[in-house]
Each structure stands twice: as C-alpha cells, then as structure tokens.
Write an enzyme that holds these catalytic residues in place. Structure first.
Site, PDB file in Angstrom:
ATOM      1  N   LYS A   1      29.977  42.699  37.019  1.00 40.75           N
ATOM      2  CA  LYS A   1      30.555  43.363  38.046  1.00 40.75           C
ATOM      3  C   LYS A   1      30.623  44.918  38.175  1.00 40.75           C
ATOM      4  O   LYS A   1      30.297  45.674  38.699  1.00 40.75           O
ATOM      5  CB  LYS A   1      31.912  42.927  38.629  1.00 40.75           C
ATOM      6  CG  LYS A   1      31.849  41.269  38.805  1.00 40.75           C
ATOM      7  CD  LYS A   1      33.178  40.589  39.162  1.00 40.75           C
ATOM      8  CE  LYS A   1      33.098  39.376  39.241  1.00 40.75           C
ATOM      9  NZ  LYS A   1      34.436  38.594  39.101  1.00 40.75           N
TER      10      LYS A   1
ATOM     11  N   GLY B   1      41.984  24.379  36.759  1.00 38.87           N
ATOM     12  CA  GLY B   1      40.889  24.517  37.278  1.00 38.87           C
ATOM     13  C   GLY B   1      40.751  26.106  37.692  1.00 38.87           C
ATOM     14  O   GLY B   1      39.562  26.405  38.257  1.00 38.87           O
TER      15      GLY B   1
END
Lengths: 429, 429
Positions: free
Chosen positions: A207, A189
C-alpha cells in the site's frame, strides 16, 4: 437516464459479495449519484453453489475470470480475486487489451505491476481505477491524486494494516503479549491462519509503495520499501512507550527529497498528541504533509466487505460520471524513477530496548558505544525484567541519523552483557 | 503537452494572492499533474498598486470583476471576492452565461444561491467547482461527492469554523474566559474585528448546508440550519465538561431520515475518545457516518492562504484533467426538497448549566421540572460559583428528545431560584 453501466465481477469472496450487496442495497442512491443504473451482468468465482447471501439472478456465470474481458455486454471489469500474478494479472491485461475499464482492489498486483498496467491502460485509453487497493473505505487514493494535487507533498505517514493496528492497540489496552493477542485475532477472524502477510508488514509495504507514487510523482518501487513487522514488539515495549508519552503503531512512511525516495514500514513510537495516536482497532489513517496545505489526515475502516465495496463502487460511480484521469495522476512516462534514499541517513529520535545481564558496567558499555557512534542519549531507564530474562534497559535518543544508532548496536553486538538482541523503534516526528 | 489553461482571478486578498503564489511556487508540479500549464492571464482587484508579494507580470488587469467573464483568452474564472450578493454573484452568473467554467471559494454565495447557480451551470454544461468553500484545505467536498458516493450517509458532524475551534481549545488549555480569548484572537488576526460571522455560527451554517446537500442528495437549505454560536460558553462549562470526560466544540451536524432534514450548528460536548475531540486550534474536521463504509474522517487546515489555495488549484487541476460532474453530485432536479426535521424530536443526551440562588429547595424545583417533562437525569452536581454569581448546578441527562429538556427549562423559566438563564449543550453521540 442513459444506458446502464454493466459490470462483470471476478471473485465473489467477502469483498465481491460486498460489492453485489452494496449495489443491491443502495441501488436507488447509486443510480442517482452515478446518473445511470450500475448492474452486475456477469460473475466468475470458483464455487457456483455456495450461498453468499446475495442475489445474482440475471448475472451470467463464466468459468474463467479472463472471459469477463470478452463476455458480451460487460462494460467494466471488476477484479476482486487478489494475488499479484495468476488469474488477476491475466484478467487485468485482457481487460485493458479489450479496452474495457478495469477496477481492482488488488494492492499486491499494483505494487508489482502497477506501472506496466498503467502504461498499457494509457496506451489503450482505458480507465484503470483502484481506490479499494489502499486503506479500503477511506478515499485516500482520490485524496492524494486529486484532493492534494496542487501540493508539493513532503511526507506521508500511515496506519495501513488493520490487523497490526488491532493487535497493537489491543496489546496496549490489555497489557497482553503479542502471541496471545495474535491467536485471539486469528480466532476472531481479524488475522489470517498464516498471518505473515499482515504482521510482517508486507501488505502495508504494498500500500505504501502505491501511495508514494501518487504523493511524489515517482514510479512504484515496492522492492525498495524497508519492511519490518510487529513480531518483535513486546508488551514491555508498549508499557515503556506509554510511560514515556507514546503509543506503538505499525507506520508506513515515505518521503522524497534530494536524498532520494525513502519508504519504510515498521513499528514506531507515536507521540500521544499526534493525530495517528488515537487511531485504534482495525482503523486505517493516512497523514499527508504538504505544501502549501499543511497537514491533512484521512481516517476510516481499512478493510472488510462494506468499506472495500464502498471504494469499489465509488470507482464505478466515477467511471459512470465520465471521470478518466491517469491512474497515477500523470502519465507513467512523467513519473520519476527515484533512487532509494539511504535509510541510515534518515534523521529521527529512536527508542532502543536492551535486555542485559544484571552486573556492573553494562550501562557504561552501552553509553560508550553510543558515544563512539555520536548518538546523543535523551533518557536511559533501567527497570523491571526484560522479555526472555535479564534486566530491561530502555533508552531514547535525541534526533540524529538512524545509521548512527545501528552502528552503535553493531558495536555492542559482541557484548556478552546483552542477553538478547536489542530492539530499535524510531519515534514518529 | 496541450494548450495552457488560462485563468482569470477576481479578488486578490489573502486567498487570491495565495492562489497566484501556489501556481508560481509549484508551477512544474502543477503542470505535471494537470497535464497542461495553468496560468493567470487576467486579474481584478480593488487596488492595483498594493504590494501583494506576488508576480502578476503578464496578467491583464480588468476594472470590474464581471469583465473576466468576457475577457479575451480567459478559459476559467476563479472568484475569490466573497459575499453572497454583489460582484461575486454577478460574476458567477456572467461566467456561466458565457460558458466559462467557474471556480469559487464563496460559501455564503453557495449557501444562498448554490441551487440556482448549479441549475444554470447544468443548463449551460459549464463546470462549477467549489472545493475551497468548505473547510479550506481538506478535500471534504470531493470526499463526500465522490469518495463516499456509494454510501447511504446517515449523519455528518464537523468542526467547520477554525476561529471558534481556536477560541474553545484555547479556553480549554488556559482556563481563560471567552471574551479574553476572543480579544486575543482578534489581536492575532485569527478573528475579525466584527467576529459575529464566525462566533455566532453563521459561517459554519453556510458550510454545513453545502455538506448536507452533498451527503444526503437534498437541496441546500441554509435558512433551516438551527444556528447557535459560542458566546454563551463559559470557562466554567469547559471545566465542568472536562471533569465529566468531554470537551466543548462548535459542531455542525446534519442528518436525514424519515423525520426530515436535521441541520444544526451549536456548541456541543464531545466525548474525549471521539475522533473530533483531539481536533485543536484552527483545524477543521468532518466525520461522516455512512453505510456500508462505516465512519470516515477528514481533517486539516480549514482556512488561510495556503490551504484555501490548495483547494482552489485542486479544482483547477480537476478541470484541466477533464473532470466535469454535476456540482452537487447529481442534477439539481434530482436533489430532494427535504422538509426540516423537528429539532425537538432529536434524541440526545444533554448538559445543562444552571446558576441558582443559594437556598434550600432549588434542586427539588429543578428535578421536579425534569420529572414533569420526562427528562431522565444522569448526573447532578452542585459545586462552585456560577458565572454572574449564584451557585453553579450542572446536570447531564440520559438520552431523550431534546424538546423535553427545552420544555423543562421553559417550566423553570418562571422560577425566582434561577439567577440567570440556563445553558443547554447537547452531547455528541
């Protein structure tokens, strides 16, 4: 104690649920620090029935996120849906138009529409805050916009994507190959089923473009970020880099000078004694070179429910305390429209990995191309097997324009001696 | 553009001159970020004739610092005199009474009088700001007060004194003894002629007590900081620690739980893979353990003209932008009066260095004392010569209450086998 600050949250995924949980778990503390109660009065999410393990009693459900901009009793809208366009963008526009302070963790939207949103927010005198959009829990937006505000910032360099850093540092620790570690990260995950957004550097580019705006007072220009991901990094590169005293990290780097605004995301060799070299796993870190402070570093968990919620609620506390500066540190009109710098003019040392035929004269061909393009070789090592077959040749250069290395490789491109295209990784200075 | 922000500076030493220089060198940038011109309109310093290499044309000179609180045209008073009492304190009180925002870099004054000053500032609705007081250029005050505001902070650990860090990391790099490196640091200007304030941990204790207040929402209680400096650290300790996988750093550490407020400054063994271990030279760093963000780290130059001026001017820009929160993140009345924790109850692994007679039975005596006090030994190494003569015995313990180790050493205190008092250094967990 003044009146409560009532918030509406759009999106109850990992981060949205994390914000609700934080406001509940740290309620007394947040109230003391904010000077008022912060409570969730309305939410919007696709599935009302899912058990998210959070207490939403007392919160109204609205069908469309955009309704939060007008829902009675909402003081602040928190957008945690994600995506540059669609409902997130519509909610941002509606909240600002309705003069409701807007908090978001949405880097993709800010990278694409940050300037337009900030202009609208300014015109409406509405706070727009986004600490969670970059590097999750570490307060680097605040660090740049306020902490380093007195400085002329010359360069920022950051590890901005936890998935890539996890993969690269795991490859380093275990010697395993990229595909293998990626598959494991997906299984655990840590990486998405479609990992492209992370591993191709797109998330880091979003970003970086936001950080560059804050650092240099330039308009966000995400399209100009030269972006390369980590797919091409092989276990042999990590081993060779280590032997030379480096590790490999996906680095977002921006600099601004007379030559223009330089912005790039790419895997780089980081000297083992550089402060970014010890940043392992899913941690983010940003190094800021600034005058007169020198070098600052911010480091911490860059993603996940808790860290991201920490940043969202920090914005809420800031709002509750009455802080309301320009979203990007100065009015949008004062931000400079910087021309992109020529990336080929960037001065760096480089690492180049070749896979070559095992026959005489290959090194002569490589070194001749370097000489022709005025690239000065520092080390040249021929050892072991290259990924995909052939002999591995690893080279590092002295400092010089990156374009010269690119020209030398273009010249070598015709050579039958190369069994696969070379990989160039610049060295963080 | 609004009206300028006019400041009066008390103290034109290294830092004061640095502030003037920064406001001059980065004038255009500071104006863009602050949204208004920030200019020095009045100064006070002992010597008017000294050449400080700065341009003070246009600034009025006043004789006594306290006059800045009333000098016509001063909007903000910046105190860079230093010292907990005397003119600095008088100026703080006078500025707040005159409703003039007050900015200071004075950790000693805040450690002693921070609560009283904040109470007065609140009552008068006057901003009191002090980013430069702790860790110079790194924005850790803002990081704790605002960036981490949503978190329950469980512990802070910091390298807060650049002089000590320079001495310890130089001892580590060169193998030289403390006295020798201290003398060199004094010669180079990194340490004062009277170095006690730094090397005995007093400066770090001041800073720690301020950080603890921000982190835990507790009143500043500097008197309760258990303070030990680095004089007792010997070259042999650094070598032994390195062999065991640690370095030695002067660490300020604070934690707050049901047992009370724990605050200590002392040399500790830092595992080489801990983020504080790579902090070398005159750099400061603070690690914050917080829920739910996890661990944050702030790192940068902790002292000197440029870094300190960077923090002072960040406060000025914050003021110019209209930011005006409670100095310690919440009203003083909301801060808890925490009882000091029992330092003996602190759970840690410890390093203990003994100097013993070279005779049979000494180790049996040491291990018996440990057993009697329920200290579990992890490693016990007898090798080489101890400082001041005798055989060197180095021990590390498993985790346990620090008081147990102290009791064992008290029991051994009578032993004729010890040629000098043992040194205990806890291990940073």
């Amino acid at each position: 104690m003044t009146t409560p600050l009532n918030i509406g949250i759009a999106g109850l995924g990992t981060v949205g649920a994390g914000v609700v949980r934080l406001l509940n778990d740290n309620a007394a503390l947040v109230t003391r620090r904010a000077g008022r109660v912060i409570r969730v009065v309305a939410v919007s999410a696709r599935d009302r029935t899912r058990d998210r393990g959070i207490d939403l009693a007392g919160a109204d459900w609205v069908d469309a996120p955009e309704q939060l901009a007008h829902h009675t009793g909402v003081d602040v809208v928190v957008e945690l849906i994600g995506g540059a366009e669609g409902p997130a963008k519509a909610l941002a526009a509606a909240s600002i138009a309705a003069k409701r302070p807007f908090i978001t963790a949405n880097k993709a939207m800010l990278a694409a529409h940050g300037m337009a949103l900030a202009r609208a927010a300014e015109a409406a005198s509405v706070p727009l805050k986004y600490e969670a959009a970059v590097a999750g829990g570490l307060p680097v937006i605040k660090g740049l916009r306020e902490g380093a505000a007195a400085n002329r910032i010359t360069q920022i360099s950051g590890i901005l994507n936890g998935t890539c850093n996890y993969i690269l540092s795991t490859m380093e620790a275990t010697g395993r190959e990229f595909a293998d570690v990626l598959a494991e990260a997906q299984h655990l995950g840590y990486a998405e089923a479609d990992p492209s957004f992370d591993i191709d550097g797109i998330d880091a580019a979003h970003k970086l473009s936001i950080l560059a705006c804050l650092a240099f007072g330039t308009r966000i220009d995400c399209a100009a970020v030269s972006t390369n991901g980590i797919r091409a990094v092989d276990a042999c590169d990590i081993a060779q880099a280590n032997a030379l005293g480096f590790c490999i990290r996906l680095i977002g780097q921006a600099a601004y000078d007379a030559g223009g605004l330089y912005q790039a995301v790419r895997p780089m060799l980081v000297p083992l004694d550089h402060p970014l070299a010890h940043v392992k796993g899913a941690i983010n870190a940003v190094t800021v070179d600034a005058d007169p402070v020198g070098q600052l570093q911010f480091e911490g968990p860059g993603a996940g429910a808790g860290p991201t919620a920490s940043a969202v609620v920090a914005d809420l506390i800031d709002l509750a305390r009455g802080s309301n500066g320009a979203p990007f540190g100065m009015p949008v009109a004062a931000l400079e429209a910087a021309a992109p710098a020529d990336p080929g003019a960037r001065i760096a040392r480089s690492y180049v990995r070749f896979a070559v035929e095992d026959k005489p004269g290959v090194l002569a061909e490589i070194t001749a191309a370097m000489r022709d393009c005025a690239v000065s070789i520092e080390t040249l090592i021929q050892r072991g097997e290259a990924p995909g077959g052939g002999v591995l040749v690893v080279m590092t250069t002295h400092e010089g324009p990156e374009g010269a290395v690119a020209r030398a490789l273009a010249q070598l491109g015709q050579s039958s001696a190369l069994t696969s295209p070379p990989l160039v990784l610049p060295i963080l200075g």
